[in-house]
Design an enzyme around this catalytic site. Sequence first.
Site, short mmCIF file in Angstrom:
data_model
loop_
_atom_site.label_atom_id
_atom_site.label_comp_id
_atom_site.label_asym_id
_atom_site.label_seq_id
_atom_site.Cartn_x
_atom_site.Cartn_y
_atom_site.Cartn_z
N HIS A 1 25.53 36.49 10.49
CA HIS A 1 24.08 35.82 10.14
C HIS A 1 23.51 36.77 10.79
O HIS A 1 21.77 36.25 10.20
CB HIS A 1 24.71 33.95 11.18
CG HIS A 1 25.38 32.96 10.48
ND1 HIS A 1 26.69 32.78 10.43
CD2 HIS A 1 24.79 31.67 9.61
CE1 HIS A 1 27.09 31.96 8.88
NE2 HIS A 1 26.02 31.36 9.37
N ASN B 1 27.82 24.73 4.22
CA ASN B 1 27.47 25.72 3.33
C ASN B 1 29.75 26.40 3.18
O ASN B 1 29.44 27.00 3.75
CB ASN B 1 27.79 27.42 4.63
CG ASN B 1 26.78 28.45 4.34
OD1 ASN B 1 27.17 27.95 2.84
ND2 ASN B 1 26.25 29.20 5.34
#
Length: 533
Positions: free
Chosen positions: A377, A346
Amino acid sequence: MATETISACTGSSLLQPISEIIDLPLDQVNFVVCQLCALLTAFWFRLYLHPRKTSPFVRHVVATLLGLYFALFCFGWYALHFLVQSGITYGIMILAGVERIHKYCLVVALGYLSFCQITRVYVFDYGMYSADFTGPMMVITQKITSLAFEIHDGMARKEEQLTPSQKVLAIRRMPSLLEYFSYSCNFMGILAGPTCSYNDYIAFIEGTPYRHRELAGSRKTNHEKSRQADPSPNMVVARKLATSCISLLVFLSVCKVFPVERNIDDHFIANTPFYAQVVYLYLSMLTTRPKYYFVWTLADAINNAAGFGFNGYRSDGSARWDLISNLRIPNIELATSFKMFLDNWNIQTAHWLKRVCYERCPYNPTAATFLLSAMWHGAYPGYYLTFLTGIVVTLAARAVRHNIRPHFLSTPSDKLVYDIITWAGTQIAICYTVVPFILLSVGPSLKFYRSWYFSVHIACVLIALALPVKPRHLRMKEQQTSGRQTQPRQHGMSSRQDHHHQHNHHHHDNHHQQQQYPSLAADSNCIQKDKTS
Protein backbone atom coordinates in the site's frame (compact mmCIF):
# COMPACT_ATOMS: atom_id res chain seq x y z
CA MET A 1 -6.96 24.83 -4.79
CA ALA A 2 -6.67 23.83 -8.42
CA THR A 3 -4.14 26.54 -9.19
CA GLU A 4 -2.04 25.47 -6.22
CA THR A 5 -1.72 21.91 -7.49
CA ILE A 6 -0.77 22.61 -11.11
CA SER A 7 2.90 22.54 -10.20
CA ALA A 8 2.44 19.15 -8.54
CA CYS A 9 0.98 17.62 -11.70
CA THR A 10 3.47 16.38 -14.26
CA GLY A 11 0.79 15.28 -16.71
CA SER A 12 -0.91 17.27 -19.42
CA SER A 13 -2.10 20.81 -18.60
CA LEU A 14 -4.68 20.76 -21.41
CA LEU A 15 -7.55 20.49 -18.92
CA GLN A 16 -6.30 23.21 -16.56
CA PRO A 17 -9.26 25.55 -17.33
CA ILE A 18 -11.71 22.80 -16.37
CA SER A 19 -9.71 22.15 -13.21
CA GLU A 20 -10.03 25.80 -12.21
CA ILE A 21 -13.73 25.94 -12.97
CA ILE A 22 -14.70 22.90 -10.87
CA ASP A 23 -11.99 23.58 -8.25
CA LEU A 24 -10.40 20.13 -8.33
CA PRO A 25 -6.70 19.24 -8.68
CA LEU A 26 -5.55 18.92 -12.28
CA ASP A 27 -4.21 15.39 -11.86
CA GLN A 28 -7.60 14.21 -10.60
CA VAL A 29 -9.34 15.86 -13.56
CA ASN A 30 -6.88 14.20 -15.94
CA PHE A 31 -7.53 10.84 -14.30
CA VAL A 32 -11.31 11.02 -14.57
CA VAL A 33 -11.23 12.30 -18.16
CA CYS A 34 -8.81 9.54 -19.19
CA GLN A 35 -11.05 6.93 -17.61
CA LEU A 36 -14.05 8.28 -19.50
CA CYS A 37 -12.05 8.23 -22.73
CA ALA A 38 -10.99 4.68 -21.92
CA LEU A 39 -14.66 3.76 -21.53
CA LEU A 40 -15.52 5.08 -25.00
CA THR A 41 -12.41 3.44 -26.43
CA ALA A 42 -13.42 0.15 -24.83
CA PHE A 43 -16.71 0.09 -26.75
CA TRP A 44 -14.81 0.78 -29.97
CA PHE A 45 -12.26 -1.91 -29.10
CA ARG A 46 -14.97 -4.53 -28.61
CA LEU A 47 -16.96 -3.64 -31.74
CA TYR A 48 -14.24 -2.92 -34.30
CA LEU A 49 -11.32 -4.97 -33.00
CA HIS A 50 -13.31 -8.02 -32.03
CA PRO A 51 -11.32 -11.31 -32.11
CA ARG A 52 -13.38 -12.43 -35.08
CA LYS A 53 -12.38 -9.31 -37.04
CA THR A 54 -8.70 -8.91 -36.22
CA SER A 55 -5.69 -10.80 -34.94
CA PRO A 56 -4.47 -11.03 -31.33
CA PHE A 57 -1.31 -9.18 -32.40
CA VAL A 58 -3.31 -6.08 -33.42
CA ARG A 59 -5.38 -6.21 -30.23
CA HIS A 60 -2.22 -6.44 -28.13
CA VAL A 61 -0.56 -3.51 -29.93
CA VAL A 62 -3.59 -1.24 -29.73
CA ALA A 63 -4.31 -2.04 -26.07
CA THR A 64 -0.67 -1.38 -25.11
CA LEU A 65 -0.20 1.86 -27.05
CA LEU A 66 -3.47 3.33 -25.76
CA GLY A 67 -2.54 2.40 -22.21
CA LEU A 68 0.84 4.10 -22.46
CA TYR A 69 -0.76 7.20 -23.97
CA PHE A 70 -3.27 7.51 -21.12
CA ALA A 71 -0.42 7.05 -18.63
CA LEU A 72 1.64 9.81 -20.26
CA PHE A 73 -1.37 12.14 -20.35
CA CYS A 74 -2.04 11.64 -16.63
CA PHE A 75 1.46 11.40 -15.20
CA GLY A 76 3.91 12.77 -17.78
CA TRP A 77 7.46 11.48 -17.46
CA TYR A 78 6.53 9.62 -14.25
CA ALA A 79 4.89 7.05 -16.54
CA LEU A 80 8.40 5.90 -17.45
CA HIS A 81 8.47 4.17 -14.08
CA PHE A 82 5.81 1.79 -15.40
CA LEU A 83 8.07 0.74 -18.27
CA VAL A 84 11.19 0.53 -16.11
CA GLN A 85 9.53 -1.63 -13.47
CA SER A 86 7.95 -3.90 -16.09
CA GLY A 87 11.13 -4.08 -18.18
CA ILE A 88 13.41 -5.04 -15.27
CA THR A 89 11.12 -7.83 -14.10
CA TYR A 90 10.67 -9.17 -17.63
CA GLY A 91 14.44 -9.37 -17.91
CA ILE A 92 14.49 -11.38 -14.69
CA MET A 93 11.85 -13.74 -16.09
CA ILE A 94 13.95 -14.33 -19.22
CA LEU A 95 17.37 -14.60 -17.59
CA ALA A 96 16.64 -16.23 -14.24
CA GLY A 97 15.62 -19.84 -13.82
CA VAL A 98 11.93 -20.62 -13.50
CA GLU A 99 12.66 -22.21 -10.11
CA ARG A 100 13.33 -18.81 -8.54
CA ILE A 101 11.79 -16.13 -10.75
CA HIS A 102 8.76 -15.79 -8.47
CA LYS A 103 10.98 -14.81 -5.54
CA TYR A 104 13.20 -12.49 -7.56
CA CYS A 105 10.27 -10.75 -9.24
CA LEU A 106 8.43 -10.29 -5.94
CA VAL A 107 11.46 -8.70 -4.29
CA VAL A 108 12.40 -6.48 -7.26
CA ALA A 109 8.87 -5.35 -8.19
CA LEU A 110 7.88 -4.67 -4.57
CA GLY A 111 11.23 -3.01 -3.89
CA TYR A 112 10.94 -0.69 -6.89
CA LEU A 113 7.36 0.18 -5.91
CA SER A 114 8.44 0.91 -2.33
CA PHE A 115 11.31 3.12 -3.56
CA CYS A 116 8.89 5.20 -5.65
CA GLN A 117 6.37 5.42 -2.78
CA ILE A 118 9.02 6.51 -0.28
CA THR A 119 10.44 9.20 -2.55
CA ARG A 120 6.97 10.49 -3.39
CA VAL A 121 5.91 10.64 0.26
CA TYR A 122 9.06 11.93 1.97
CA VAL A 123 10.79 13.86 -0.83
CA PHE A 124 7.98 15.43 -2.86
CA ASP A 125 4.48 15.76 -1.43
CA TYR A 126 3.76 14.08 1.89
CA GLY A 127 0.04 13.78 2.44
CA MET A 128 -0.99 14.68 -1.10
CA TYR A 129 -4.07 12.52 -1.48
CA SER A 130 -4.60 12.65 -5.22
CA ALA A 131 -4.01 10.62 -8.37
CA ASP A 132 -0.31 9.92 -7.83
CA PHE A 133 1.75 7.79 -10.21
CA THR A 134 2.35 5.02 -7.66
CA GLY A 135 -1.32 4.00 -7.85
CA PRO A 136 -0.97 2.38 -11.29
CA MET A 137 2.36 0.92 -10.19
CA MET A 138 0.57 -0.93 -7.42
CA VAL A 139 -1.63 -2.69 -9.96
CA ILE A 140 1.34 -3.40 -12.24
CA THR A 141 3.19 -4.91 -9.27
CA GLN A 142 0.27 -7.24 -8.66
CA LYS A 143 0.24 -8.35 -12.29
CA ILE A 144 4.01 -8.83 -12.49
CA THR A 145 4.25 -10.90 -9.33
CA SER A 146 1.14 -12.95 -10.15
CA LEU A 147 2.59 -13.72 -13.57
CA ALA A 148 5.93 -14.79 -12.06
CA PHE A 149 4.25 -17.16 -9.61
CA GLU A 150 2.02 -18.61 -12.34
CA ILE A 151 5.04 -19.20 -14.60
CA HIS A 152 6.84 -20.89 -11.71
CA ASP A 153 3.80 -23.13 -11.09
CA GLY A 154 3.45 -24.05 -14.74
CA MET A 155 7.09 -24.57 -15.69
CA ALA A 156 8.95 -25.50 -12.50
CA ARG A 157 6.53 -27.55 -10.42
CA LYS A 158 4.99 -30.94 -11.04
CA GLU A 159 1.28 -31.27 -11.70
CA GLU A 160 0.63 -33.20 -8.49
CA GLN A 161 2.27 -30.44 -6.43
CA LEU A 162 -0.28 -27.83 -7.52
CA THR A 163 -3.59 -27.04 -5.92
CA PRO A 164 -6.67 -27.03 -8.18
CA SER A 165 -6.58 -23.23 -8.36
CA GLN A 166 -2.89 -23.18 -9.23
CA LYS A 167 -3.46 -25.71 -12.02
CA VAL A 168 -6.03 -23.39 -13.60
CA LEU A 169 -3.77 -20.33 -13.44
CA ALA A 170 -0.45 -22.05 -14.26
CA ILE A 171 1.36 -20.75 -17.36
CA ARG A 172 3.10 -23.35 -19.52
CA ARG A 173 5.15 -21.04 -21.78
CA MET A 174 7.01 -17.77 -21.36
CA PRO A 175 4.98 -14.76 -22.59
CA SER A 176 6.37 -12.70 -25.43
CA LEU A 177 7.42 -9.10 -24.77
CA LEU A 178 4.29 -7.76 -26.48
CA GLU A 179 1.99 -10.07 -24.53
CA TYR A 180 3.73 -9.09 -21.32
CA PHE A 181 3.38 -5.33 -21.81
CA SER A 182 -0.17 -5.71 -23.09
CA TYR A 183 -1.07 -7.59 -19.92
CA SER A 184 0.60 -5.12 -17.56
CA CYS A 185 -0.05 -1.79 -19.35
CA ASN A 186 -3.28 -2.14 -21.37
CA PHE A 187 -5.57 0.88 -21.53
CA MET A 188 -8.42 -0.86 -19.70
CA GLY A 189 -6.55 -1.30 -16.43
CA ILE A 190 -3.40 0.80 -16.38
CA LEU A 191 -4.90 3.68 -14.39
CA ALA A 192 -7.10 1.91 -11.82
CA GLY A 193 -6.90 -1.83 -12.50
CA PRO A 194 -8.28 -4.16 -11.46
CA THR A 195 -5.66 -6.86 -11.62
CA CYS A 196 -6.48 -10.14 -13.34
CA SER A 197 -4.83 -13.45 -14.15
CA TYR A 198 -2.64 -13.65 -17.24
CA ASN A 199 -4.57 -16.62 -18.62
CA ASP A 200 -7.88 -14.76 -18.35
CA TYR A 201 -6.42 -11.74 -20.16
CA ILE A 202 -4.90 -13.77 -22.99
CA ALA A 203 -8.14 -15.70 -23.41
CA PHE A 204 -9.97 -12.35 -23.72
CA ILE A 205 -7.50 -11.04 -26.31
CA GLU A 206 -7.62 -14.24 -28.38
CA GLY A 207 -11.38 -14.64 -28.05
CA THR A 208 -11.16 -18.05 -26.38
CA PRO A 209 -12.68 -17.68 -22.90
CA TYR A 210 -12.61 -20.68 -20.57
CA ARG A 211 -9.92 -22.40 -22.66
CA HIS A 212 -7.66 -22.66 -19.62
CA ARG A 213 -10.60 -23.54 -17.35
CA GLU A 214 -11.74 -26.70 -19.12
CA LEU A 215 -10.88 -29.01 -16.27
CA ALA A 216 -13.56 -31.65 -16.72
CA GLY A 217 -15.71 -32.99 -19.54
CA SER A 218 -18.94 -32.32 -17.67
CA ARG A 219 -18.31 -28.60 -18.03
CA LYS A 220 -18.55 -28.90 -21.78
CA THR A 221 -22.19 -27.86 -22.00
CA ASN A 222 -21.68 -24.50 -20.36
CA HIS A 223 -18.45 -23.98 -22.27
CA GLU A 224 -20.13 -24.62 -25.60
CA LYS A 225 -22.88 -22.23 -24.60
CA SER A 226 -20.32 -19.52 -23.89
CA ARG A 227 -18.67 -20.08 -27.27
CA GLN A 228 -21.91 -19.96 -29.20
CA ALA A 229 -23.11 -16.77 -27.53
CA ASP A 230 -21.47 -13.36 -27.45
CA PRO A 231 -23.47 -11.58 -24.74
CA SER A 232 -23.61 -7.81 -24.78
CA PRO A 233 -22.26 -6.02 -21.70
CA ASN A 234 -24.19 -2.81 -22.41
CA MET A 235 -26.81 -3.17 -19.68
CA VAL A 236 -24.23 -4.21 -17.09
CA VAL A 237 -21.99 -1.29 -18.07
CA ALA A 238 -24.94 1.10 -17.77
CA ARG A 239 -25.73 -0.17 -14.26
CA LYS A 240 -22.12 0.13 -13.16
CA LEU A 241 -21.86 3.64 -14.59
CA ALA A 242 -24.99 4.61 -12.66
CA THR A 243 -23.44 3.18 -9.49
CA SER A 244 -20.24 5.13 -10.16
CA CYS A 245 -22.11 8.41 -10.67
CA ILE A 246 -24.19 7.95 -7.52
CA SER A 247 -21.07 7.09 -5.53
CA LEU A 248 -19.28 10.19 -6.79
CA LEU A 249 -22.24 12.44 -5.97
CA VAL A 250 -22.55 10.96 -2.48
CA PHE A 251 -18.86 11.42 -1.83
CA LEU A 252 -18.76 15.03 -3.03
CA SER A 253 -21.89 15.95 -1.08
CA VAL A 254 -21.23 14.35 2.32
CA CYS A 255 -17.47 13.85 2.68
CA LYS A 256 -17.00 17.38 4.07
CA VAL A 257 -19.96 17.02 6.44
CA PHE A 258 -18.29 14.23 8.42
CA PRO A 259 -14.51 14.82 8.28
CA VAL A 260 -12.46 12.00 9.75
CA GLU A 261 -10.14 14.49 11.47
CA ARG A 262 -12.93 15.48 13.87
CA ASN A 263 -12.48 12.12 15.61
CA ILE A 264 -9.20 13.42 17.06
CA ASP A 265 -10.36 16.98 17.79
CA ASP A 266 -9.73 17.81 21.45
CA HIS A 267 -13.00 19.68 21.88
CA PHE A 268 -14.95 16.86 20.22
CA ILE A 269 -13.33 14.22 22.44
CA ALA A 270 -13.83 16.20 25.65
CA ASN A 271 -17.46 17.24 25.10
CA THR A 272 -19.02 14.37 23.16
CA PRO A 273 -20.44 11.29 24.90
CA PHE A 274 -18.71 8.06 23.98
CA TYR A 275 -21.75 6.58 22.25
CA ALA A 276 -21.94 9.70 20.06
CA GLN A 277 -18.25 9.33 19.24
CA VAL A 278 -18.93 5.76 18.12
CA VAL A 279 -21.79 6.88 15.87
CA TYR A 280 -19.73 9.72 14.41
CA LEU A 281 -16.81 7.38 13.77
CA TYR A 282 -19.09 5.09 11.78
CA LEU A 283 -20.57 7.96 9.75
CA SER A 284 -17.21 9.59 9.04
CA MET A 285 -15.69 6.33 7.79
CA LEU A 286 -18.85 5.47 5.86
CA THR A 287 -18.53 8.65 3.81
CA THR A 288 -14.95 7.82 2.76
CA ARG A 289 -15.94 4.61 0.96
CA PRO A 290 -17.94 6.05 -2.01
CA LYS A 291 -14.77 7.40 -3.67
CA TYR A 292 -13.43 3.85 -3.85
CA TYR A 293 -16.81 2.64 -5.10
CA PHE A 294 -16.61 5.26 -7.86
CA VAL A 295 -13.06 4.43 -9.01
CA TRP A 296 -13.35 0.64 -8.89
CA THR A 297 -16.83 0.39 -10.36
CA LEU A 298 -15.87 2.68 -13.24
CA ALA A 299 -12.74 0.59 -13.87
CA ASP A 300 -14.86 -2.56 -13.91
CA ALA A 301 -17.27 -0.95 -16.37
CA ILE A 302 -14.37 -0.06 -18.70
CA ASN A 303 -13.18 -3.66 -18.81
CA ASN A 304 -16.72 -4.95 -19.36
CA ALA A 305 -17.29 -2.46 -22.18
CA ALA A 306 -14.25 -3.94 -23.93
CA GLY A 307 -15.71 -7.43 -23.51
CA PHE A 308 -13.45 -8.44 -20.61
CA GLY A 309 -14.96 -9.80 -17.42
CA PHE A 310 -17.58 -12.20 -18.78
CA ASN A 311 -17.95 -14.93 -16.16
CA GLY A 312 -20.39 -17.40 -17.67
CA TYR A 313 -24.10 -17.75 -17.05
CA ARG A 314 -26.32 -17.90 -14.01
CA SER A 315 -28.84 -20.67 -13.50
CA ASP A 316 -31.54 -18.48 -15.09
CA GLY A 317 -29.46 -18.02 -18.24
CA SER A 318 -28.42 -14.41 -17.64
CA ALA A 319 -24.81 -13.44 -18.29
CA ARG A 320 -22.42 -12.70 -15.45
CA TRP A 321 -19.86 -9.90 -15.80
CA ASP A 322 -18.06 -10.15 -12.47
CA LEU A 323 -14.89 -12.07 -13.35
CA ILE A 324 -12.64 -9.16 -12.32
CA SER A 325 -15.06 -7.09 -10.21
CA ASN A 326 -13.31 -5.44 -7.31
CA LEU A 327 -16.10 -5.00 -4.78
CA ARG A 328 -19.65 -6.01 -3.82
CA ILE A 329 -21.20 -2.96 -2.18
CA PRO A 330 -24.21 -4.61 -0.43
CA ASN A 331 -21.99 -7.29 1.11
CA ILE A 332 -19.58 -4.62 2.33
CA GLU A 333 -22.19 -2.46 4.01
CA LEU A 334 -24.02 -5.47 5.51
CA ALA A 335 -20.95 -7.50 6.47
CA THR A 336 -21.39 -9.48 9.68
CA SER A 337 -17.75 -10.50 10.04
CA PHE A 338 -14.33 -9.03 9.43
CA LYS A 339 -13.62 -11.75 6.87
CA MET A 340 -16.86 -11.05 5.00
CA PHE A 341 -15.88 -7.40 4.71
CA LEU A 342 -12.39 -8.25 3.43
CA ASP A 343 -13.74 -10.85 1.00
CA ASN A 344 -15.90 -8.21 -0.69
CA TRP A 345 -13.59 -5.18 -0.50
CA ASN A 346 -10.83 -4.79 -3.11
CA ILE A 347 -11.51 -8.37 -4.16
CA GLN A 348 -8.76 -8.72 -6.74
CA THR A 349 -6.12 -7.47 -4.30
CA ALA A 350 -7.36 -9.99 -1.72
CA HIS A 351 -7.06 -12.72 -4.35
CA TRP A 352 -3.54 -11.58 -5.20
CA LEU A 353 -2.49 -11.65 -1.54
CA LYS A 354 -3.97 -15.13 -1.19
CA ARG A 355 -2.23 -16.46 -4.32
CA VAL A 356 1.26 -15.11 -3.66
CA CYS A 357 1.40 -15.13 0.15
CA TYR A 358 -1.39 -16.72 2.20
CA GLU A 359 -1.48 -20.04 0.34
CA ARG A 360 2.30 -20.34 0.18
CA CYS A 361 3.48 -19.06 3.55
CA PRO A 362 4.21 -22.06 5.80
CA TYR A 363 4.15 -20.14 9.08
CA ASN A 364 1.74 -17.50 10.36
CA PRO A 365 0.19 -16.74 6.96
CA THR A 366 -2.28 -14.19 8.39
CA ALA A 367 0.47 -11.94 9.78
CA ALA A 368 2.59 -12.37 6.65
CA THR A 369 -0.33 -11.43 4.42
CA PHE A 370 -1.14 -8.27 6.38
CA LEU A 371 2.54 -7.28 6.33
CA LEU A 372 2.76 -7.74 2.57
CA SER A 373 -0.44 -5.74 2.16
CA ALA A 374 1.00 -2.88 4.24
CA MET A 375 4.24 -2.83 2.23
CA TRP A 376 2.29 -2.86 -1.04
CA HIS A 377 0.00 0.00 0.00
CA GLY A 378 2.78 2.46 0.63
CA ALA A 379 5.15 4.23 3.01
CA TYR A 380 2.69 6.08 5.23
CA PRO A 381 3.05 4.87 8.86
CA GLY A 382 -0.72 4.83 9.23
CA TYR A 383 -0.94 1.93 6.78
CA TYR A 384 1.19 -0.24 9.04
CA LEU A 385 -0.85 0.68 12.12
CA THR A 386 -3.99 -0.31 10.24
CA PHE A 387 -2.69 -3.69 9.14
CA LEU A 388 -1.10 -4.49 12.51
CA THR A 389 -4.45 -3.77 14.10
CA GLY A 390 -6.10 -5.87 11.40
CA ILE A 391 -4.09 -8.92 12.49
CA VAL A 392 -5.50 -8.98 16.04
CA VAL A 393 -9.01 -8.10 14.84
CA THR A 394 -8.89 -10.95 12.33
CA LEU A 395 -7.76 -13.45 14.95
CA ALA A 396 -10.49 -12.33 17.34
CA ALA A 397 -13.19 -12.44 14.65
CA ARG A 398 -12.09 -15.93 13.63
CA ALA A 399 -12.25 -17.10 17.25
CA VAL A 400 -15.75 -15.69 17.69
CA ARG A 401 -16.99 -17.29 14.50
CA HIS A 402 -15.57 -20.72 15.36
CA ASN A 403 -16.59 -20.79 19.03
CA ILE A 404 -19.73 -18.67 19.44
CA ARG A 405 -21.57 -18.66 16.12
CA PRO A 406 -22.58 -22.38 16.22
CA HIS A 407 -24.66 -21.69 19.36
CA PHE A 408 -26.87 -19.20 17.47
CA LEU A 409 -27.78 -21.37 14.48
CA SER A 410 -30.54 -23.41 16.11
CA THR A 411 -33.39 -21.03 15.20
CA PRO A 412 -33.80 -18.20 12.67
CA SER A 413 -34.48 -15.71 15.46
CA ASP A 414 -31.25 -16.61 17.24
CA LYS A 415 -29.30 -16.25 14.02
CA LEU A 416 -30.93 -12.86 13.37
CA VAL A 417 -29.85 -11.64 16.79
CA TYR A 418 -26.32 -12.92 16.15
CA ASP A 419 -26.20 -11.22 12.74
CA ILE A 420 -27.34 -7.87 14.14
CA ILE A 421 -24.80 -7.95 16.95
CA THR A 422 -21.95 -9.06 14.70
CA TRP A 423 -22.87 -6.46 12.05
CA ALA A 424 -22.56 -3.66 14.61
CA GLY A 425 -19.35 -5.13 16.00
CA THR A 426 -17.88 -5.61 12.53
CA GLN A 427 -18.63 -2.06 11.44
CA ILE A 428 -17.11 -0.58 14.60
CA ALA A 429 -14.05 -2.81 14.30
CA ILE A 430 -13.57 -1.89 10.64
CA CYS A 431 -13.85 1.83 11.34
CA TYR A 432 -11.52 1.59 14.33
CA THR A 433 -8.98 -0.33 12.30
CA VAL A 434 -9.04 1.92 9.23
CA VAL A 435 -8.73 5.32 10.95
CA PRO A 436 -4.87 5.33 10.71
CA PHE A 437 -5.21 4.43 7.02
CA ILE A 438 -7.02 7.75 6.51
CA LEU A 439 -5.02 9.89 8.94
CA LEU A 440 -1.71 8.53 7.54
CA SER A 441 0.56 9.75 10.38
CA VAL A 442 1.53 8.04 13.63
CA GLY A 443 0.76 10.93 16.00
CA PRO A 444 -2.89 11.52 15.02
CA SER A 445 -3.52 7.77 14.77
CA LEU A 446 -2.21 7.06 18.27
CA LYS A 447 -4.15 10.05 19.57
CA PHE A 448 -7.34 8.47 18.26
CA TYR A 449 -6.51 5.08 19.76
CA ARG A 450 -5.71 6.71 23.12
CA SER A 451 -9.06 8.48 23.08
CA TRP A 452 -10.62 5.02 22.85
CA TYR A 453 -8.18 3.68 25.49
CA PHE A 454 -7.05 1.06 22.94
CA SER A 455 -10.25 -0.73 23.90
CA VAL A 456 -10.71 -2.67 20.65
CA HIS A 457 -7.07 -3.82 20.71
CA ILE A 458 -7.41 -5.08 24.28
CA ALA A 459 -10.76 -6.75 23.63
CA CYS A 460 -9.48 -8.54 20.53
CA VAL A 461 -6.37 -9.83 22.30
CA LEU A 462 -8.45 -11.16 25.21
CA ILE A 463 -10.91 -12.84 22.83
CA ALA A 464 -8.14 -14.44 20.80
CA LEU A 465 -6.55 -15.81 23.99
CA ALA A 466 -9.80 -16.95 25.60
CA LEU A 467 -11.26 -18.57 22.47
CA PRO A 468 -8.35 -20.22 20.67
CA VAL A 469 -8.71 -21.60 17.15
CA LYS A 470 -6.81 -24.61 15.87
CA PRO A 471 -3.88 -23.77 13.59
CA ARG A 472 -4.62 -23.68 9.90
CA HIS A 473 -2.60 -26.80 9.01
CA LEU A 474 -4.44 -28.85 11.66
CA ARG A 475 -7.85 -27.72 10.38
CA MET A 476 -6.86 -28.63 6.81
CA LYS A 477 -5.61 -32.04 8.00
CA GLU A 478 -8.93 -32.73 9.71
CA GLN A 479 -10.81 -31.70 6.56
CA GLN A 480 -8.76 -34.10 4.46
CA THR A 481 -9.31 -36.92 6.98
CA SER A 482 -13.07 -36.37 7.08
CA GLY A 483 -13.13 -36.24 3.29
CA ARG A 484 -11.45 -39.65 3.04
CA GLN A 485 -13.89 -41.09 5.56
CA THR A 486 -16.97 -39.92 3.66
CA GLN A 487 -15.62 -40.95 0.27
CA PRO A 488 -16.89 -44.59 0.26
CA ARG A 489 -20.41 -43.57 1.33
CA GLN A 490 -20.70 -40.85 -1.29
CA HIS A 491 -19.29 -42.83 -4.20
CA GLY A 492 -19.90 -46.54 -3.75
CA MET A 493 -22.15 -47.24 -6.72
CA SER A 494 -19.76 -49.24 -8.88
CA SER A 495 -16.11 -50.10 -9.22
CA ARG A 496 -15.95 -48.06 -12.39
CA GLN A 497 -17.34 -44.98 -10.62
CA ASP A 498 -14.99 -45.58 -7.68
CA HIS A 499 -12.02 -45.62 -10.05
CA HIS A 500 -13.20 -42.39 -11.65
CA HIS A 501 -13.69 -40.78 -8.25
CA GLN A 502 -10.17 -41.64 -7.14
CA HIS A 503 -8.78 -39.61 -10.02
CA ASN A 504 -11.16 -36.67 -9.50
CA HIS A 505 -11.51 -36.67 -5.72
CA HIS A 506 -9.73 -33.37 -5.21
CA HIS A 507 -11.92 -31.63 -7.82
CA HIS A 508 -15.31 -33.02 -6.82
CA ASP A 509 -16.75 -30.20 -4.68
CA ASN A 510 -15.20 -27.49 -6.83
CA HIS A 511 -16.34 -29.23 -10.01
CA HIS A 512 -19.96 -29.32 -8.86
CA GLN A 513 -19.91 -25.59 -8.15
CA GLN A 514 -18.19 -24.83 -11.46
CA GLN A 515 -21.02 -26.58 -13.31
CA GLN A 516 -23.31 -23.92 -11.93
CA TYR A 517 -20.78 -21.09 -12.32
CA PRO A 518 -18.78 -22.10 -15.38
CA SER A 519 -16.04 -19.48 -15.13
CA LEU A 520 -15.60 -19.48 -11.41
CA ALA A 521 -12.22 -17.89 -10.73
CA ALA A 522 -9.54 -19.99 -9.18
CA ASP A 523 -9.71 -17.90 -6.06
CA SER A 524 -13.12 -19.37 -5.26
CA ASN A 525 -11.38 -22.66 -4.64
CA CYS A 526 -9.28 -20.90 -2.04
CA ILE A 527 -12.37 -19.34 -0.46
CA GLN A 528 -14.06 -22.75 -0.37
CA LYS A 529 -11.03 -24.18 1.39
CA ASP A 530 -11.09 -21.42 4.00
CA LYS A 531 -14.83 -21.70 4.62
CA THR A 532 -15.01 -25.51 4.78
CA SER A 533 -15.95 -26.71 8.27
